[in-house]
Each structure stands twice: as C-alpha cells, then as structure tokens.
Design an enzyme around this catalytic site. Structure first.
Site, PDB file in Angstrom:
ATOM      1  N   ASN A 114       0.831  -1.204   0.000  1.00 28.96           N
ATOM      2  CA  ASN A 114       0.000   0.000   0.000  1.00 28.96           C
ATOM      3  C   ASN A 114       0.869   1.260   0.000  1.00 28.96           C
ATOM      4  O   ASN A 114       1.999   1.242  -0.456  1.00 28.96           O
ATOM      5  CB  ASN A 114      -1.005  -0.020   1.159  1.00 28.96           C
ATOM      6  CG  ASN A 114      -2.336   0.621   0.791  1.00 28.96           C
ATOM      7  OD1 ASN A 114      -2.395   1.776   0.391  1.00 28.96           O
ATOM      8  ND2 ASN A 114      -3.407  -0.146   0.912  1.00 28.96           N
ATOM      9  N   ARG A 115       0.337   2.343   0.547  1.00 28.51           N
ATOM     10  CA  ARG A 115       0.973   3.653   0.395  1.00 28.51           C
ATOM     11  C   ARG A 115       1.724   4.102   1.651  1.00 28.51           C
ATOM     12  O   ARG A 115       1.265   3.883   2.772  1.00 28.51           O
ATOM     13  CB  ARG A 115      -0.078   4.702   0.012  1.00 28.51           C
ATOM     14  CG  ARG A 115      -0.616   4.479  -1.396  1.00 28.51           C
ATOM     15  CD  ARG A 115      -1.837   5.316  -1.703  1.00 28.51           C
ATOM     16  NE  ARG A 115      -2.225   5.121  -3.099  1.00 28.51           N
ATOM     17  CZ  ARG A 115      -3.013   4.121  -3.520  1.00 28.51           C
ATOM     18  NH1 ARG A 115      -3.507   3.254  -2.652  1.00 28.51           N
ATOM     19  NH2 ARG A 115      -3.299   4.008  -4.802  1.00 28.51           N
ATOM     20  N   HIS A 162       3.460   0.397  -2.717  1.00 34.01           N
ATOM     21  CA  HIS A 162       3.923  -0.999  -2.728  1.00 34.01           C
ATOM     22  C   HIS A 162       5.451  -1.123  -2.672  1.00 34.01           C
ATOM     23  O   HIS A 162       6.047  -1.998  -3.299  1.00 34.01           O
ATOM     24  CB  HIS A 162       3.369  -1.729  -3.941  1.00 34.01           C
ATOM     25  CG  HIS A 162       1.872  -1.854  -3.944  1.00 34.01           C
ATOM     26  ND1 HIS A 162       1.142  -1.979  -2.783  1.00 34.01           N
ATOM     27  CD2 HIS A 162       0.969  -1.868  -4.963  1.00 34.01           C
ATOM     28  CE1 HIS A 162      -0.145  -2.077  -3.084  1.00 34.01           C
ATOM     29  NE2 HIS A 162      -0.284  -2.001  -4.387  1.00 34.01           N
ATOM     30  N   HIS A 211      -1.206  -9.430  -4.612  1.00 31.06           N
ATOM     31  CA  HIS A 211      -2.046  -8.471  -5.344  1.00 31.06           C
ATOM     32  C   HIS A 211      -2.806  -9.151  -6.490  1.00 31.06           C
ATOM     33  O   HIS A 211      -2.882  -8.608  -7.597  1.00 31.06           O
ATOM     34  CB  HIS A 211      -1.181  -7.336  -5.885  1.00 31.06           C
ATOM     35  CG  HIS A 211      -1.904  -6.034  -6.039  1.00 31.06           C
ATOM     36  ND1 HIS A 211      -3.044  -5.895  -6.807  1.00 31.06           N
ATOM     37  CD2 HIS A 211      -1.655  -4.805  -5.527  1.00 31.06           C
ATOM     38  CE1 HIS A 211      -3.443  -4.633  -6.775  1.00 31.06           C
ATOM     39  NE2 HIS A 211      -2.616  -3.952  -5.999  1.00 31.06           N
ATOM     40  N   SER A 212      -3.395 -10.311  -6.234  1.00 32.23           N
ATOM     41  CA  SER A 212      -4.196 -10.963  -7.273  1.00 32.23           C
ATOM     42  C   SER A 212      -5.482 -10.187  -7.542  1.00 32.23           C
ATOM     43  O   SER A 212      -6.108  -9.651  -6.627  1.00 32.23           O
ATOM     44  CB  SER A 212      -4.547 -12.392  -6.862  1.00 32.23           C
ATOM     45  OG  SER A 212      -3.413 -13.225  -6.944  1.00 32.23           O
ATOM     46  N   TYR A 213      -5.853 -10.154  -8.813  1.00 31.04           N
ATOM     47  CA  TYR A 213      -7.104  -9.559  -9.264  1.00 31.04           C
ATOM     48  C   TYR A 213      -8.067 -10.693  -9.579  1.00 31.04           C
ATOM     49  O   TYR A 213      -7.809 -11.500 -10.476  1.00 31.04           O
ATOM     50  CB  TYR A 213      -6.890  -8.738 -10.534  1.00 31.04           C
ATOM     51  CG  TYR A 213      -6.186  -7.420 -10.385  1.00 31.04           C
ATOM     52  CD1 TYR A 213      -6.851  -6.225 -10.655  1.00 31.04           C
ATOM     53  CD2 TYR A 213      -4.840  -7.342 -10.026  1.00 31.04           C
ATOM     54  CE1 TYR A 213      -6.202  -5.000 -10.569  1.00 31.04           C
ATOM     55  CE2 TYR A 213      -4.187  -6.129  -9.930  1.00 31.04           C
ATOM     56  CZ  TYR A 213      -4.872  -4.961 -10.208  1.00 31.04           C
ATOM     57  OH  TYR A 213      -4.219  -3.749 -10.123  1.00 31.04           O
ATOM     58  N   ASP A 249     -11.409   1.477  -3.067  1.00 31.36           N
ATOM     59  CA  ASP A 249      -9.976   1.217  -2.988  1.00 31.36           C
ATOM     60  C   ASP A 249      -9.587   1.589  -1.565  1.00 31.36           C
ATOM     61  O   ASP A 249      -8.911   2.590  -1.328  1.00 31.36           O
ATOM     62  CB  ASP A 249      -9.191   2.031  -4.014  1.00 31.36           C
ATOM     63  CG  ASP A 249      -7.726   1.625  -4.083  1.00 31.36           C
ATOM     64  OD1 ASP A 249      -7.336   0.669  -3.382  1.00 31.36           O
ATOM     65  OD2 ASP A 249      -6.955   2.272  -4.831  1.00 31.36           O
ATOM     66  N   GLN A 292      -7.312  -4.616   2.052  1.00 35.00           N
ATOM     67  CA  GLN A 292      -7.598  -3.602   1.053  1.00 35.00           C
ATOM     68  C   GLN A 292      -8.548  -4.195   0.022  1.00 35.00           C
ATOM     69  O   GLN A 292      -8.218  -5.158  -0.673  1.00 35.00           O
ATOM     70  CB  GLN A 292      -6.312  -3.136   0.365  1.00 35.00           C
ATOM     71  CG  GLN A 292      -6.487  -1.946  -0.576  1.00 35.00           C
ATOM     72  CD  GLN A 292      -6.447  -0.613   0.134  1.00 35.00           C
ATOM     73  OE1 GLN A 292      -6.177  -0.552   1.336  1.00 35.00           O
ATOM     74  NE2 GLN A 292      -6.696   0.466  -0.588  1.00 35.00           N
ATOM     75  N   GLU A 348      -6.428  -7.551  -0.582  1.00 30.65           N
ATOM     76  CA  GLU A 348      -5.024  -7.514  -0.187  1.00 30.65           C
ATOM     77  C   GLU A 348      -4.935  -7.469   1.342  1.00 30.65           C
ATOM     78  O   GLU A 348      -5.127  -6.418   1.945  1.00 30.65           O
ATOM     79  CB  GLU A 348      -4.342  -6.295  -0.795  1.00 30.65           C
ATOM     80  CG  GLU A 348      -4.477  -6.186  -2.305  1.00 30.65           C
ATOM     81  CD  GLU A 348      -4.255  -4.777  -2.803  1.00 30.65           C
ATOM     82  OE1 GLU A 348      -3.157  -4.219  -2.570  1.00 30.65           O
ATOM     83  OE2 GLU A 348      -5.187  -4.195  -3.417  1.00 30.65           O
TER      84      GLU A 348
END
Length: 344
Positions: free
Chosen positions: A78-79, A106, A176-178, A242, A280, A308
């Site tokens: 994340n940030r 990330h 980070h799978s979509y 998000d 997330q 996430e």
C-alpha cells in the site's frame, strides 16, 4: 508438480512457472518472477474449472507488471505518505512512484518485479525466497523474505509470509491478485457481491494516504457487513472501493471469513481468512481496457477486484496503527487463506 520455462529476462535468466494442483484439478500456476499467481483454477456450479485471476497474454509483460497482477508486494504494501518515514531517529526518503506523485506505492521497487528463488516442497507446496539488501528501494536492513504457497484438497490456497532483518526496518507483505469469479476475461463484475466483517475503515485524503482516523462504517457507504452487490456499490459511488478495512487492532489472531465474495453467474464463492489486521478491497478503478489478457480479451474498468490482506496502510507514520517495525531477532509473519467454493 509440473515446472516449465515461462519467459527469459533481459539478463538471460529464466523465469519458471510452477503448477500446483489437487486431485480435482483445483490449483494455481505461480511464477518465481515476482511470486505472481498467473492462473487460479476453481470449479463453478457445473463443475467446470474457471480461471479466476487476471494476467497477461505475453509472459514477459510480468517484468513491468504495472497493475501488479498476482504479484507479491513488499517491502511495504500500500501507500507510504510522501514516501517518507522515521525509524530510530533517522528519516528515510523513498521513491514517489504513486500515480499522483505524492506517495510511495507498494515499496517503490516492488518485490513483485524481482526473480525469487524457488523450492518445490511437494506437489501442493511452493516456497519462494528473496534477499532484499540494506538500502533496497531506500529501506534499511538486510531482509530475508520467505513466502510459502500451498493448495489443499478442499480447494483453498494459503499464503504464509515471513521475514527477518539484521537491522531495525519495516515490513508489510501481501499478494495483489485480481479476481473475477466469472473468469478472467468475463468483463465487469456487476453480478458479484461481497461481505466484509469490518466495523471500521482507514480514512484517506485526496491522495489516498491515511489521515490517521479510522471511523466507524455503520450507517455509511463503507458498511459491507450485511453484504452488498457490486452493482449497488457502483450505483452508490461510481468510483467504488480502494479502501483498507480494519479487521483488528493487532496482527496476530487468525480471523476466519473476514471477506466473502461470490458471483451469481457462476456460483463461485471466495472466502478470505487472515492473521492480518486489515484488508484492502480494490475494485479495479484503474483498469482501462488497454491491457491484453490471457484469453486475448481486454480488461475494462471494474473487471476484477482485489483482497489484499495487510497491515494498515502508512503504518510506518502512525504509531497508533499496528506496527510495521521489524527488529533483529524478531520475525515478521502473516498468514492468509483464499478458500473457494460454490453457492447454488
């Protein structure tokens, strides 16, 4: 376990693909480049195996992997606000690589864009190891990270993360799978629904950096405890989610079914359980239809979602958050299970 060459890196090294399968065909293809989950097959209500994760048509596209498809994320998921944090009285400045130029996203030079060392433990288990040197992407300490992927006969994929350091540092890992439970090329996820067992969420500013507040979700758009369809979410807020949802105030206990998503079309259900204190939930806002997916189809906006599991974002700058600090002699640990099933 089937192992095959996946693609060649510019420096001549070869990235490989490892296929983990149970007796019914459920399983994942994982590459040692970035530790990315390239394919994840699970049965729908008719027993047909469906690939439910997004990925690239060309394997070499995982080298850049702008969206982080399936990748392992580190040093810090994340940030990090302004790409800066202080540890032991010293301030560290990181690369500002977020799209708005305000944050580190990330970890900057992400672990998802590195070749990991792979070890086949058995047909169901793959261990990946990465050595991250002192100063890597601006972070202190020589860090050794291990990630173990494991599949089960009851159609679960678990991810066990661990890490050690020879100096005080910070560490927070995730995958980070979509996911698209209709299949990776099936378009938007409007017929999906989700439930997240979280009474609070991490508030962010206009640049998606945490403000330090974690307000209650009751009575707001963010309350997903009773379940809500993706179509309803989009109707209420066109930007969708998000956001980090607060699961607990500490990174220890294993919490079952903290997030459950399902598709009305295929009946496939995904239940996420984790030791992480946050998750997330991202609904693919930045997908724009320009990427060529595995079935030669494009991935339009909102055509996938991510769960996430993580420490709360920007924990390095908020001492009241669950700590991301890792000291010599200590061990970072995180454990997440994605369990798949079918709703009839």
């Amino acid at each position: 376990m089937k192992i095959q060459d996946f693609f060649q890196l510019p420096d001549g090294r070869t990235a490989r693909l490892y296929s983990l399968r149970n007796s019914s065909g459920f399983g994942a293809d994982i590459t040692d480049f970035g530790g990315a989950i390239v394919r994840l097959l699970t049965p729908d209500r008719n027993g047909k195996l469906v690939d439910v994760v997004l990925g690239f048509a060309e394997p070499a596209d995982y080298i850049e992997n702008g969206p982080f498809f399936g990748a392992l994320i580190g040093r810090v998921a994340n940030r990090i606000s302004n790409g800066r944090f202080t540890l032991g009285g010293k301030t560290y400045q990181l690369e500002l690589n977020d799209s708005n130029g305000k944050n580190t996203l990330h970890g900057g030079r992400c672990y998802g864009r590195r070749l990991w060392e792979a070890e086949v433990v058995d047909d169901y288990t793959l261990k990946l190891t990465l050595n991250s040197p002192d100063g890597d992407a601006g972070f202190p300490g020589n860090v050794k990270v291990e990630v173990v992927y494991h599949i089960t006969e009851d159609n679960a994929l678990s991810i066990a993360y661990s890490g050690t350091s020879d100096a005080p540092t910070v560490l927070s890992l995730t995958n980070h799978s979509y996911f698209n439970l209709n299949g990776e090329g099936a378009g938007e996820c409007g017929d999906h629904s989700i439930m997240i067992q979280a009474g609070r969420r991490t508030e962010v500013d206009e640049f998606l950096a945490p403000t330090g507040r974690n307000p209650e979700v009751a009575g707001t758009f963010y309350d997903l405890r009773a379940g809500k369809s993706f179509a309803k979410i989009h109707e209420e807020n066109p930007n969708c989610f998000d956001d980090n949802f607060v699961l607990s105030d500490e990174a220890e206990s294993f919490k079952e079914n903290v997030a459950v998503a399902w598709s009305d079309r295929t009946g496939i259900e995904l239940a996420c359980s984790t030791t992480a204190p946050g998750v997330q939930f991202y609904m693919g806002f930045f997908l724009d239809g320009t990427l060529r997916g595995k079935t030669e189809s494009s991935y339009p906006q909102f055509s996938a979602f991510c769960l996430e599991t993580q420490l709360w974002p920007d924990a390095v700058n908020h001492p009241e958050f669950p700590s991301a600090r890792l000291n010599p002699g200590g061990e970072y640990k995180q454990y997440t299970v994605y369990k798949f099933g079918v709703r009839n």
